[in-house]
Design an enzyme around this catalytic site. Structure first.
Site, PDB file in Angstrom:
ATOM      1  N   GLU A  98       0.867  -1.189   0.000  1.00 31.71           N
ATOM      2  CA  GLU A  98       0.000   0.000   0.000  1.00 31.71           C
ATOM      3  C   GLU A  98       0.895   1.229   0.000  1.00 31.71           C
ATOM      4  O   GLU A  98       1.896   1.288   0.717  1.00 31.71           O
ATOM      5  CB  GLU A  98      -0.887   0.006   1.256  1.00 31.71           C
ATOM      6  CG  GLU A  98      -1.650   1.320   1.449  1.00 31.71           C
ATOM      7  CD  GLU A  98      -2.487   1.346   2.739  1.00 31.71           C
ATOM      8  OE1 GLU A  98      -2.944   0.280   3.188  1.00 31.71           O
ATOM      9  OE2 GLU A  98      -2.663   2.442   3.295  1.00 31.71           O
TER      10      GLU A  98
ATOM     11  N   GLU B 199      -2.497  11.272   3.883  1.00 30.77           N
ATOM     12  CA  GLU B 199      -3.545  11.018   4.876  1.00 30.77           C
ATOM     13  C   GLU B 199      -3.553  12.209   5.817  1.00 30.77           C
ATOM     14  O   GLU B 199      -2.503  12.809   6.088  1.00 30.77           O
ATOM     15  CB  GLU B 199      -3.268   9.742   5.667  1.00 30.77           C
ATOM     16  CG  GLU B 199      -3.504   8.468   4.884  1.00 30.77           C
ATOM     17  CD  GLU B 199      -3.326   7.247   5.773  1.00 30.77           C
ATOM     18  OE1 GLU B 199      -4.340   6.701   6.234  1.00 30.77           O
ATOM     19  OE2 GLU B 199      -2.162   6.863   6.023  1.00 30.77           O
TER      20      GLU B 199
END
Ligand code: MG
Length: 513
Positions: A391, A396
Site C-alpha cells: 500500500e 492522509e
C-alpha cells in the site's frame, strides 16, 4: 515536449530554408526552446506600455519563443501597433497617422509603426518569433483583407517572413495571408473551429482561449495528429500554465512570461515525464465513469477500522464534479444504518511506476480522514491479503491534527499494525484552506512523496524482496473521505461541522518514456 519541439524546429528550419530561396536570406533562426509567447510583448513586470518596442525588446532579452503584437491601419493607410481600436480616444481607422503620432506611449516612446516594430524585431534576435495579430477592420470585412495584404507585403519587403507568425480572429484574413504567402504560418484565435477544420483550410495553428481547450480536451489530441500547432491565450495563473505545459502545448501566450518560464523549468515535462492519464474535472456531473469506479466493498465491515461512513454509488451529494473540481463530501445523515454518507473512488487504470500528482484541498473537521493512496491493480478490499500485498499512501490527514500530512508505505514487514511502516509527516500550513499538489514519484529503486516542491518522504528499495518492497507492479489510485475509524475519531467527532468535503482540481499520471 522535447520530441515535439525537435519536430517543430525541423519543420521551422525547413520552412525557413524554403522561404529563403530567392531572397537575400539572413541565416537560420533557431527559436528559443520554450513555449512562452509574451502577450503584447513582455511589459508587465517592468511596467512598460503594452505593444511598445521596449516590451518587444524585453521579450527578446528574456528569450521568449514569441512576442505578440496587434496591428491596425490608420485612415491614411499606415500600419501601426495598438491593441484597442482607439488611440488616445481617437478612432485609429478614421484618423490620420500624424494626428495619432502626436501622442507618445507612457514610456515616452513614439507610437510604433509596423515597419519600426519589425525592424526592432529583426535586431539581435535569434530566439523570438514575431507573433503578428492582424485586427479585423471595424469599417468593413474588405478593409480587413486590405490590411492583411499590406502587412504581408511589408513583411516580405523586409525579408521577415521567417520570423513572423500571423494570428487573427478573422478567418478570412488568415486565408488571405495564406494566399499571398503560401509558406506563412497562421494561427486562428476565435476558438470555433476544430483542428481538423483548420488543417483542411490550410491554417497552421489553433491559438484559442485556454477555456476552449478545457471544454474541448479532444481538440488537443486532434491538433497533434493533424500537425496543427497548439497555442493558448492569455494564461497568467500557474495552475492553467501547468495544465498546458503537461499537455505539451507548442505555445502559451501570457502576460507573465517570467512566471511561465519558471513553471516550465519546474514542470514534470522538463524533467522527462510524459502525461499518460489525467482527469482535469472540467465537466459537470458525476465523476467520469470511464475513469473511476465506486468502491463500496468494505461498507458492511467499517473498512476494517470501525469507520462511521457509508460510501455511496453515483450519488451526487457525495461525489460531484463542478467548477473544475471533484468534491467528495461526507454528510452527517443516517445512511444504510451508518451515521454518515461519503464516497470512495478508485481509478480504473493502474500503473507500474511513474509520477502521480493530485491537486487537492482537504477538510479540517474533527473526525474526517481524507486519503489519496494506491493499492495493487486487481486488489479489492475483501481479498484480505493486506498489507502484504503493498500500500502506498500519498496523503492522509486526520481532522484533529490539522494541516499535518502523512505519507506512508505498508508491506508485510513494514506495516501499521506493528508500527513498522515507512512513514513521514509534513506540516502544510493552510492545507485545509488552499489547494496543494500531493505527489508520488516511484520506480523500482525508490519512492518519493512530496507536497508541492517539498519532498519529505523517501523509501529506497533495500533489495530484500517482496515482503519489504511489494511495489514492482501496477497500482491504482484511491480518493476517499472517511469519517471516524480508529484514527479519525481518536479525539472524538465534532458533529457540528458536517458536511465536509475533499476537493480535487486534477489527477495527473506521468511516466518516463
Ligand atoms: Mg493580440
Amino acid at each position: 515536449m522535447i520530441k515535439n519541439l525537435v519536430a517543430f524546429l525541423l519543420i521551422s528550419a525547413w520552412f525557413t530554408s524554403f522561404s529563403f530561396a530567392g531572397n537575400t536570406g539572413k541565416g537560420k533562426v533557431s527559436f528559443a526552446d520554450n513555449s512562452v509567447v509574451a502577450h503584447r510583448g513582455a511589459w508587465k513586470k517592468n511596467n512598460l506600455p503594452e505593444n511598445s518596442i521596449a516590451a518587444l525588446k524585453h521579450a527578446i532579452e528574456l528569450k521568449c519563443t514569441g512576442s505578440e503584437f496587434d496591428v491596425r491601419m490608420t485612415a491614411d493607410g499606415e500600419l501601426i501597433i495598438n491593441h484597442d481600436p482607439e488611440y488616445n480616444k481617437l478612432p485609429i481607422e478614421k484618423t490620420k497617422f500624424k494626428d495619432l503620432a502626436v501622442f507618445k506611449l507612457t514610456n515616452g516612446e513614439k507610437l510604433p509603426t509596423l515597419e519600426e516594430y519589425i525592424k526592432a524585431g529583426l535586431k539581435n534576435n535569434s530566439s523570438t518569433r514575431l507573433v503578428c495579430e492582424i485586427k479585423p477592420s471595424e469599417i468593413s470585412k474588405e478593409r480587413g483583407k486590405v490590411i492583411a495584404g499590406k502587412v504581408v507585403d511589408l513583411v516580405k519587403k523586409m525579408n521577415a517572413q521567417h520570423m513572423v507568425v500571423y494570428i487573427s480572429f478573422d478567418y478570412d484574413i488568415l486565408k488571405k495571408v495564406k494566399v499571398l504567402d503560401p509558406e506563412s504560418i497562421t494561427q486562428y484565435l476565435e476558438g470555433d473551429k476544430s483542428p481538423a477544420q483548420l488543417k483542411s483550410d490550410g491554417i497552421s495553428g489553433a491559438d484559442y482561449h485556454y477555456s476552449v481547450f478545457v471544454s474541448h480536451p479532444e481538440w488537443i489530441e486532434m491538433a497533434k495528429k493533424n500537425n496543427i500547432a497548439l497555442n493558448a491565450w492569455t494564461v497568467n495563473a500557474a495552475p492553467e500554465m501547468d495544465w498546458l505545459i503537461a499537455n505539451n502545448f507548442d505555445f502559451i501566450t501570457t502576460n507573465e512570461p517570467e512566471i511561465l518560464m519558471e513553471r516550465i523549468k519546474k514542470s514534470p515535462i522538463a524533467n522527462g515525464w510524459t502525461l499518460k492519464w489525467s482527469d482535469e474535472f472540467s465537466y459537470t456531473g458525476l465523476p467520469d465513469s470511464t475513469k473511476w469506479v465506486y468502491d463500496t466493498e468494505g461498507n458492511a465491515t467499517g473498512w476494517g477500522n470501525g469507520e462511521a461512513q457509508f460510501y455511496t454509488i453515483a450519488r451526487k451529494e457525495n461525489s460531484h464534479v463542478e467548477n473544475g473540481k471533484l468534491s467528495l463530501t461526507a454528510i452527517r445523515e443516517e445512511c444504510e444504518s451508518k451515521p454518515y454518507s461519503s464516497a470512495r473512488l478508485n481509478s480504473k487504470a493502474a500503473w507500474q511506476f511513474g509520477r502521480v500528482e493530485v491537486r487537492a484541498k482537504i477538510p479540517a473537521g474533527i473526525g474526517t480522514w481524507p486519503a489519496i493512496w494506491m493499492m495493487p491493480g486487481g486488489w479489492s478490499f475483501n481479498d484480505g491479503n493486506w498489507p502484504a500485498i503493498g500500500e502506498i499512501d500519498i496523503l492522509e490527514h486526520v481532522g484533529h491534527n490539522v494541516n499535518v500530512i502523512h505519507a506512508s508505505a505498508h508491506s508485510k514487514d513494514y506495516q501499521w499494525q506493528a508500527g513498522t511502516q515507512k512513514t513521514a509527516v509534513i506540516k502544510v500550513p493552510g492545507a485545509t484552506e488552499n489547494f496543494h499538489n500531493y505527489i508520488l514519484e516511484w520506480n523500482s529503486e525508490v519512492m518519493r512523496i512530496c507536497v508541492d516542491d517539498t519532498c519529505y518522504f523517501e523509501y529506497k528499495n533495500e533489495g530484500l524482496g517482496e515482503t519489504k518492497w511489494p511495489y514492482n507492479k501496477p497500482f491504482y489510485l484511491i480518493l476517499n473521505l472517511a469519517v471516524g475509524g480508529a484514527w479519525g475519531s481518536a479525539e472524538g467527532m465534532d458533529k457540528t461541522e458536517y458536511p465536509q468535503a475533499m476537493e480535487v482540481e486534477y489527477v495527473r499520471f506521468y511516466q518516463k518514456m
